[in-house]
Design a protein around this motif. Structure first.
Motif, PDB file in Angstrom:
ATOM      1  N   VAL A 189       7.987   2.463  -4.725  1.00 34.37           N
ATOM      2  CA  VAL A 189       7.469   1.125  -5.078  1.00 34.37           C
ATOM      3  C   VAL A 189       8.598   0.259  -5.637  1.00 34.37           C
ATOM      4  O   VAL A 189       8.724  -0.927  -5.297  1.00 34.37           O
ATOM      5  N   LEU A 232       2.922   2.994   3.073  1.00 33.18           N
ATOM      6  CA  LEU A 232       4.372   3.236   2.995  1.00 33.18           C
ATOM      7  C   LEU A 232       4.686   4.710   3.274  1.00 33.18           C
ATOM      8  O   LEU A 232       5.620   5.022   4.016  1.00 33.18           O
ATOM      9  N   THR A 247       6.710   8.463  -5.889  1.00 30.17           N
ATOM     10  CA  THR A 247       5.883   7.287  -5.598  1.00 30.17           C
ATOM     11  C   THR A 247       6.447   6.049  -6.296  1.00 30.17           C
ATOM     12  O   THR A 247       6.594   4.983  -5.678  1.00 30.17           O
ATOM     13  N   PHE A 272      -2.024   2.013  -5.766  1.00 30.46           N
ATOM     14  CA  PHE A 272      -1.011   2.201  -6.800  1.00 30.46           C
ATOM     15  C   PHE A 272      -1.305   1.241  -7.933  1.00 30.46           C
ATOM     16  O   PHE A 272      -1.578   0.076  -7.648  1.00 30.46           O
ATOM     17  N   SER A 299       0.859  -1.192   0.000  1.00 31.59           N
ATOM     18  CA  SER A 299       0.000   0.000   0.000  1.00 31.59           C
ATOM     19  C   SER A 299       0.888   1.233   0.000  1.00 31.59           C
ATOM     20  O   SER A 299       1.665   1.438   0.942  1.00 31.59           O
ATOM     21  N   THR A 300       0.783   2.043  -1.050  1.00 31.92           N
ATOM     22  CA  THR A 300       1.619   3.259  -1.105  1.00 31.92           C
ATOM     23  C   THR A 300       1.222   4.226   0.012  1.00 31.92           C
ATOM     24  O   THR A 300       2.080   4.866   0.606  1.00 31.92           O
ATOM     25  N   GLN A 302       2.018   6.433 -13.565  1.00 34.27           N
ATOM     26  CA  GLN A 302       2.325   5.361 -12.592  1.00 34.27           C
ATOM     27  C   GLN A 302       1.989   3.997 -13.183  1.00 34.27           C
ATOM     28  O   GLN A 302       2.709   3.016 -12.973  1.00 34.27           O
ATOM     29  N   ARG A 330      10.552  -1.097  -2.808  1.00 32.51           N
ATOM     30  CA  ARG A 330       9.802  -2.134  -2.084  1.00 32.51           C
ATOM     31  C   ARG A 330       9.806  -3.452  -2.849  1.00 32.51           C
ATOM     32  O   ARG A 330       9.876  -4.530  -2.249  1.00 32.51           O
TER      33      ARG A 330
END
Ligand code: ADP
Length: 187
Positions: free
Chosen positions: A71, A37, A67, A89, A33-34, A95, A74
């Motif tokens: 990701v 995070l 963003t 996201f 989950s952005t 994105q 991660r």
């Protein structure tokens, strides 16, 4: 649904976060989950957290490069045999394009996109109730988040619909009802 990663989408107040956490408990699945995070960075007082907070507190999106970079980092921790549920996201077309590129580099792909659908009146009522808890849920910020969703994230829904990846899941009923529908849509 064929194996691969899953994108969970839904307007603010759709219950997306709750549902993504339920799925995160399933063996073999990892929840990214952005929003979570960014909030973790904020709690830890990192520069990224402070930067993100300037946008989140106004109901605006954090810039795409920030963003996507987060990701990308991660994803380095994800094993090949794990499946990812992306929550919150991608939220913009750039994105979505960056995610396709990143997954491609890692030999992965988006297998499906689940959209939790709730009508606008119900969303407004839910956000008003939730308003006590979260700083970004004041009525004014909640409205802004809804507008930003319509403007920047609806095109992402259309993008996945055109690719034939979108599955619409009604977001009404109990948490368990919605969860059962999402599971069924995952196949
Ligand atoms: P929601 O309640 O809509 O699920 P989230 O917890 O996912 O909200 O996100 C909270 C805030 O974090 C967003 O309003 C936005 O400011 C920021 N954010 C989260 N994900 C993204 C993203 N993919 N792109 C830009 N900003 C994001």
């Amino acid at each position: 649904m064929v194996p691969g990663d899953v994108v969970l989408m839904g307007p603010p107040g759709s219950g997306k976060g709750t549902q993504a956490k339920l799925s995160a408990g399933e063996p073999g699945w990892v929840h990214i989950s952005t929003g979570d995070l960014f909030r973790k960075h904020l709690r830890e007082g990192t520069p990224l957290g402070r930067l993100a907070d300037g946008y989140m507190s106004k109901g605006r999106y954090v810039p795409d490069d920030v963003t996507v970079g987060m990701v990308r980092e991660r994803m380095r921790e994800i094993r090949r045999d794990e499946r990812v549920v992306f929550d919150g996201f991608p939220r913009t077309i750039p994105q979505a394009e960056a995610l396709e590129k990143l997954l491609g580099e890692l030999g992965r792909r988006v297998a499906g996109v689940l959209l939790i659908e709730v009508d606008r009146e119900e969303l407004a009522a839910r956000l008003a109730r939730r308003g006590e808890g979260r700083a970004d849920d004041s009525p004014e910020v909640a409205r802004k988040r809804f507008d930003v969703y319509q403007e920047q994230t609806r095109p992402v829904v259309d993008h996945y619909e055109r690719k034939g990846l979108l599955r619409r899941v009604p977001g009404v009923g109990s948490v368990e009802d919605v969860h059962a529908r999402l599971r069924a849509a995952l196949g």
